[in-house]
Design an enzyme around this catalytic site. Sequence first.
Site, PDB file in Angstrom:
ATOM      1  CD  GLU A  86      -2.821   1.295   2.382  1.00  0.00           C
ATOM      2  OE1 GLU A  86      -2.820   0.404   3.247  1.00  0.00           O
ATOM      3  OE2 GLU A  86      -3.680   2.190   2.317  1.00  0.00           O
ATOM      4  CB  CYS A 113      -7.362   2.781   4.292  1.00  0.00           C
ATOM      5  SG  CYS A 113      -7.774   1.880   5.766  1.00  0.00           S
ATOM      6  CG  ASN A 123      -8.984  -2.480   2.689  1.00  0.00           C
ATOM      7  OD1 ASN A 123      -8.349  -3.525   2.768  1.00  0.00           O
ATOM      8  ND2 ASN A 123      -8.758  -1.463   3.501  1.00  0.00           N
ATOM      9  CD  GLU A 124      -9.170  -2.619   7.726  1.00  0.00           C
ATOM     10  OE1 GLU A 124      -9.390  -1.431   8.044  1.00  0.00           O
ATOM     11  OE2 GLU A 124      -8.271  -3.292   8.245  1.00  0.00           O
TER      12      GLU A 124
HETATM   13  O1  AHR Z   1      -2.034  -1.445   6.824  1.00  0.00           O
HETATM   14  C1  AHR Z   1      -2.473  -0.189   7.221  1.00  0.00           C
HETATM   15  C2  AHR Z   1      -3.988  -0.070   7.183  1.00  0.00           C
HETATM   16  O2  AHR Z   1      -4.555  -0.935   8.104  1.00  0.00           O
HETATM   17  C3  AHR Z   1      -4.625  -0.479   5.892  1.00  0.00           C
HETATM   18  O3  AHR Z   1      -4.646   0.557   4.991  1.00  0.00           O
HETATM   19  C4  AHR Z   1      -6.020  -0.817   6.303  1.00  0.00           C
HETATM   20  O4  AHR Z   1      -6.616  -1.767   5.464  1.00  0.00           O
HETATM   21  C5  AHR Z   1      -5.887  -1.269   7.730  1.00  0.00           C
HETATM   22  O5  AHR Z   1      -6.765  -0.609   8.555  1.00  0.00           O
END
Ligand code: AHR
Length: 663
Positions: free
Chosen positions: A51, A247, A378-379
């Site tokens: 990321e 994220c 994602n989350e």
């Molecule tokens: O890895 C850091 C963050 O942690 C990522 O962006 C997210 O998916 C999680 O909350």
Amino acid sequence: MKMKQTTIKLLVLVLLCSSQKITAQQPLQLTVQPSKPGAPIPSTMWGIFFEDINFAADGGLYAELVKNRSFEFPMPMMGWNEIETKGSTASTLIINHGKENTANLRYASVSVNTASGVYGLSNEGFRGMGIYAGKQYNFSIVAKDHPGAAVKVKVQLVNASGKIIGETTLESFTTDWKKYTAVISTTDTAQKGKLNLLFEGNGTVDIDVVSLFPANTFKNRPNGLREDLAQKLADLKPGFIRFPGGCIVEGRDLTNRYQWKTTVGNVDDRKLIMNRWNVEFKQKSAPDYFQSFGLGFYEYFQLADDLGAEPLPILNCGMACQYNSAEVVSMDALQPYIQDALDLIEFANGPVTTVWGKLRSDMGHPAPFNLKFIGVGNEQWEAQYFERYKVFEKAILAKYPNIKIVSGAGPYSNGEYFDMAWKELKQLSPSLIDEHYYKPPKWFLDNASRYDKYDRTGPKVFAGEYAAHTKDVNASEGRNNWESAIAEAAFMTGLERNADVVNMASYAPLLAHVEAWQWRPDLIWFDNLRSTGTPNYYVQKLFSTNRGTTVIPILKNGEVLAGKDSVYATAAIDKNTNEIILKLVNISAAATPVKLELEKTAVQKQAAKMQVLKSADKTAFNTLDNPVVVAPEEKTLAITNNKIDVTLDGSSLTVIRIAVKKL
Ligand code: AHR
């Protein structure tokens, strides 16, 4: 009489102590059963999570050294400083093209004359530019002269004290936009170098897309990646690479979400947006953090190819980050998001006769990238996710029935939202469900048997983001201490032992700049010139480079080792190399003797290879200055027939490879 009593007491104490000592040193008797193969271990078992957080892409893996190369940051001169002698009449004006070019709207217009004295623009790079002595750097600039102008640009690489360590001159610009290139050789190393453009002559020259790359990038790809960082990824031999997050996929709101289509095609025309980590944490704000998308989806696929890893793109599912705006696109406006997913599969796999397959080919890769997985969201959590996911799934599987869809259980490792996700998603058809856990080391130790009890019939698990979080210490890399790494190792034995349930796993996040991070711990730390693997990195590496093809039992009195006696273990066979591979984690501070019996096994040699990662100090960590405080050591180990006596060092991860005659 008194004296006699004391002597007896002492004797009892000595006897007690020595009997305790004997008990503590009783070897653990373990049986390894290669003749009872269990689950296959997928090639995707151990992968990486990438990321653009902590300056992982711009300023990190993406080798571009110029920050704000196209003057597209909201403050167009951010990263640029004027150099001028007193009384100079020269100036720079930022001009907006208007609608001519929507992705690259702005350029700098520099006017000089003979009375200007010295006038120039200096780019500070990302916390400086890392420049090595005796190397070549590819400089390029898009420029045009105004009619009648005769302007020369002296291009200089300088170190922090302003000493020139490489230079070249560009001149004779035409009045049409054109790219000019030059190769600069360097004489010195600079940790915090700069790029100076000095303008000489008369008239106005317009400049844009000012770029500086090391000539050597990973695999020498143009628009390529920083060699040392990419090599560290390659050394992990990852089974997959998940990108672009995290994220960042979601965005703080939907306009700030990651849209893959804006990251492909001509590099100069990729529309920059703010990186969400720019503003996410007040105490770690990074006002100069943007996404240039120079490292975009084509480059991610290329990297996956170069690493021999399965690409795993994660796409926005019509929802922005639920910790931020939490906005969702209305169901009747979801189609473009779904179309993005379908088009991405075409971009990766489609024939060159298709629209998106042609773009891939035009960008330099006519052969398909052979995409097998796609992540939707994602989350995310709650009903709004399942409602949207369902529509994605239907559309993707209708057109591409063989694609494996990765869905997500959200940010929680258990509890109401987590249970709801599994319940809802089990009624649909995701191939994998992404679970995340950022937890204290104890959680990882306690959860080493988490998957022993999982449903074997449902979707597989993707442990898509995890890291053991310890207490903060001052050094950036300090949270990546041995306590966190050994806890992850213990937990990972449980993942491998349950390879029939857990098919993919990746530590997160991957990369962090020591001066520009927002989140820690991270797997690899770097500055402008150097990088270091953390103890956690070496744990990942020991697991991924010693994967094996099939799980086999390793038992104590018929039971798996998941923390009893302070030992965690997993065993595998590698059918390709005819080896038995054992991974043993000893979380006790004391050395632990083990007697291993390899049942029904004929070994090739009376010796095995052993790698040990250990530290007596749980707070130990690697830094850029001391990069191998915790790093694997290689040893050999004697075998007598099919028996091995080994002492597991206190607080250690031990990997043993035994070559056998037949499996
Ligand atoms: O890895 C850091 C963050 O942690 C990522 O962006 C997210 O998916 C999680 O909350």
